[in-house]
Write an enzyme that holds these catalytic residues in place. Structure first.
Site, PDB file in Angstrom:
ATOM      1  N   CYS A  10       1.605  -3.365  16.564  1.00  0.00           N
ATOM      2  CA  CYS A  10       1.639  -3.113  15.117  1.00  0.00           C
ATOM      3  C   CYS A  10       1.039  -4.287  14.354  1.00  0.00           C
ATOM      4  O   CYS A  10       1.472  -5.428  14.529  1.00  0.00           O
ATOM      5  CB  CYS A  10       3.081  -2.888  14.666  1.00  0.00           C
ATOM      6  SG  CYS A  10       3.262  -2.803  12.878  1.00  0.00           S
TER       7      CYS A  10
ATOM      8  N   CYS B  38       6.660  -7.854   8.328  1.00  0.00           N
ATOM      9  CA  CYS B  38       7.824  -7.368   9.081  1.00  0.00           C
ATOM     10  C   CYS B  38       8.176  -8.416  10.128  1.00  0.00           C
ATOM     11  O   CYS B  38       7.291  -9.026  10.730  1.00  0.00           O
ATOM     12  CB  CYS B  38       7.504  -6.040   9.764  1.00  0.00           C
ATOM     13  SG  CYS B  38       8.899  -5.362  10.693  1.00  0.00           S
TER      14      CYS B  38
ATOM     15  N   CYS C  43     -12.902   1.131  -0.290  1.00  0.00           N
ATOM     16  CA  CYS C  43     -12.127   0.056  -0.886  1.00  0.00           C
ATOM     17  C   CYS C  43     -12.516  -1.278  -0.296  1.00  0.00           C
ATOM     18  O   CYS C  43     -12.424  -2.299  -0.942  1.00  0.00           O
ATOM     19  CB  CYS C  43     -10.646   0.346  -0.779  1.00  0.00           C
ATOM     20  SG  CYS C  43      -9.778  -0.374   0.527  1.00  0.00           S
TER      21      CYS C  43
ATOM     22  N   GLU D 211       0.830  -1.196   0.000  1.00  0.00           N
ATOM     23  CA  GLU D 211       0.000   0.000   0.000  1.00  0.00           C
ATOM     24  C   GLU D 211       0.866   1.248   0.000  1.00  0.00           C
ATOM     25  O   GLU D 211       1.917   1.278   0.616  1.00  0.00           O
ATOM     26  CB  GLU D 211      -0.854   0.019   1.259  1.00  0.00           C
ATOM     27  CG  GLU D 211      -1.731  -1.178   1.364  1.00  0.00           C
ATOM     28  CD  GLU D 211      -1.896  -1.654   2.796  1.00  0.00           C
ATOM     29  OE1 GLU D 211      -2.887  -2.338   3.043  1.00  0.00           O
ATOM     30  OE2 GLU D 211      -1.051  -1.349   3.634  1.00  0.00           O
TER      31      GLU D 211
ATOM     32  N   CYS E 279       3.704   7.868   1.705  1.00  0.00           N
ATOM     33  CA  CYS E 279       4.148   6.854   2.667  1.00  0.00           C
ATOM     34  C   CYS E 279       4.443   5.567   1.908  1.00  0.00           C
ATOM     35  O   CYS E 279       3.568   5.006   1.263  1.00  0.00           O
ATOM     36  CB  CYS E 279       3.041   6.625   3.676  1.00  0.00           C
ATOM     37  SG  CYS E 279       3.444   5.301   4.781  1.00  0.00           S
TER      38      CYS E 279
ATOM     39  N   CYS F 238       6.590  -5.765  16.711  1.00  0.00           N
ATOM     40  CA  CYS F 238       6.228  -4.798  17.755  1.00  0.00           C
ATOM     41  C   CYS F 238       4.803  -5.125  18.204  1.00  0.00           C
ATOM     42  O   CYS F 238       3.939  -5.436  17.375  1.00  0.00           O
ATOM     43  CB  CYS F 238       6.325  -3.374  17.219  1.00  0.00           C
ATOM     44  SG  CYS F 238       7.999  -2.978  16.684  1.00  0.00           S
TER      45      CYS F 238
END
Ligand code: SAH
Ligand code: SF4
Length: 378
Positions: free
Chosen positions: A130, A123, A352, A101, A116, A127
């Site tokens: 997240c 990842c 969306c 994205e 961004c 964290c």
């Protein structure tokens, strides 16, 4: 809406992700003059061109030769949306069918349009607050897939022909992934962001955000000069260990020392951006604000406060608006003007979500980027 599905041909070199130096090497290896690199880079990035046949200042023979050995393959656009406040979002399909994205956020005064950009699919750093971390690590994006996000946003915004109306004025590496764990591809893509023959952004307008991969911060300062944002989120190691597991490897002291070294190496960058995601009753109390102010006392920095963006089963809550303002006030009393980054572009997600369920699942996560994004350089 354009629906392009990339058709990879691994035998062809994708010129989209090559830095100027790599492009020069490519042309020399083809028995061509080095300056062809600049010409082709301008076509690709400044003109948004992805077909050799349209590169009219190259001879027909060279265009045909290029088409035999190379290609310009941007990511395919799966979804494109614009919210009422002008935030634009793209869901892009990259080589293995993964989605990434990219969000373009206009500033209130209309002077900045901050993109961004994602660096990885998923990842590995996990964290606790997240949702990208929750999905685990899938793979690194190539430099073509990273710069491809800037290419798409620039082209869809009308290209670079009118220098007063650049579609993208700032880039923040704050999408999915930890950019310093995909170092080479991220640095190559950032070289293109800065290159005058590509996007020509100034060093202060390109920001890399990291959760604190200390050795790579040192390397970054040796290799390139860009703005640096640190995802701190806690004023002490005990708390940060629970939020950002990487802190057990590189603690806060080690991280802030690396930030100081980075500033010494990068004379154009005058301050580090500290990102502080506020989570209710976790890190939003006065004692946290006081400790944060003391901790950052000696580091030239600016603090961005980001109210936690909830997602299902996260286990965290967003603090009340009043609590966010109190936290801001406590920092203010200690001499910090810490802007709060608010969520914007919410209505695109709804739209969306109705398009494709899978896209919806992934784009929901994007709301948090929208918050974090107006990190403002100049
Ligand atoms: N991996 C890098 C860059 C991507 S994350 C990093 O961690 O810095 C971009 C920013 O969004 C980081 O500051 C991250 O801590 C923050 N973030 C992650 N999840 C969030 C959430 N649910 N709400 C608010 N901010 C979040
Ligand atoms: Fe990775 Fe950044 Fe999310 Fe942490 S906050 S899991 S480093 S993307």
């Amino acid at each position: 809406m354009p629906m392009t599905t990339p058709t990879p041909d691994t035998a062809l070199v994708n010129l989209l992700g090559l830095t100027r130096r790599q492009m020069e090497t490519f042309f020399v290896e083809q028995g061509e003059k080095k300056f062809r690199a600049t010409q082709v880079m301008k076509w690709i990035h400044a003109e948004g061109c992805d077909r050799f046949e349209d590169m009219t200042n190259l001879s027909k023979a060279l265009r045909e030769k290029l088409a035999r050995v190379a290609e310009i393959r941007p990511p395919g656009i799966v979804y494109e949306g614009e919210s009422k406040d002008g935030t634009r979002k793209w869901v892009l399909e990259v080589e293995d069918g993964s989605y990434v994205e990219t969000v373009l956020i206009p500033s209130d005064n209309g002077q900045r349009r901050t993109l961004c950009v994602s660096s990885q699919v998923g990842c590995s750093l996990d964290c606790s607050f997240c949702s990208t971390g929750k999905q685990g690590y899938q793979r690194n994006l190539t430099s073509a897939e990273i710069i491809g996000q800037v290419w798409v946003a620039t082209k869809r915004g009308g290209g670079l022909k009118d220098s007063r109306q650049r579609p993208v004025t700032n880039v923040v590496m704050m999408g999915m992934g930890e950019p310093l764990l995909n170092y080479d591809n991220v640095v190559s893509a950032m070289h293109l962001m800065l290159d005058d023959n590509a996007y020509g952004l100034s060093k202060r307008r390109v920001t890399l955000s990291t959760s604190g991969v200390v050795p790579m911060i040192d390397k970054l300062g040796d290799d390139i000069e860009v703005s640096l944002a640190i995802s701190l989120h806690a004023p002490n190691d005990e708390l940060r260990n629970t939020l950002v597991p990487l802190n057990r490897k590189y603690n806060i002291r080690t991280l802030l020392d690396a930030c100081k070294r980075y500033l010494e190496k990068c004379p154009s960058i005058h301050a580090i951006t500290i990102e502080y995601t506020l989570m209710k009753d976790i890190n939003d109390q006065q004692a946290h604000a006081e400790a944060l102010a003391t901790l950052l006392d000696e580091l030239p920095c600016k603090i961005n406060l980001i109210p936690f963006n909830p997602f299902p089963n996260s286990g965290y809550e967003k603090p009340s608006r009043n609590q966010v303002m109190r936290f801001q006030q406590w920092l203010f009393e200690r001499g910090y003007n810490a802007p709060v980054r608010m969520t914007r572009g919410d209505d695109i997600d709804a739209a969306c979500g109705q398009l494709v369920g899978r896209v919806k699942d992934r784009t929901r996560r994007q709301e948090r980027y929208i918050q974090a994004l107006s990190i403002d350089a100049d």
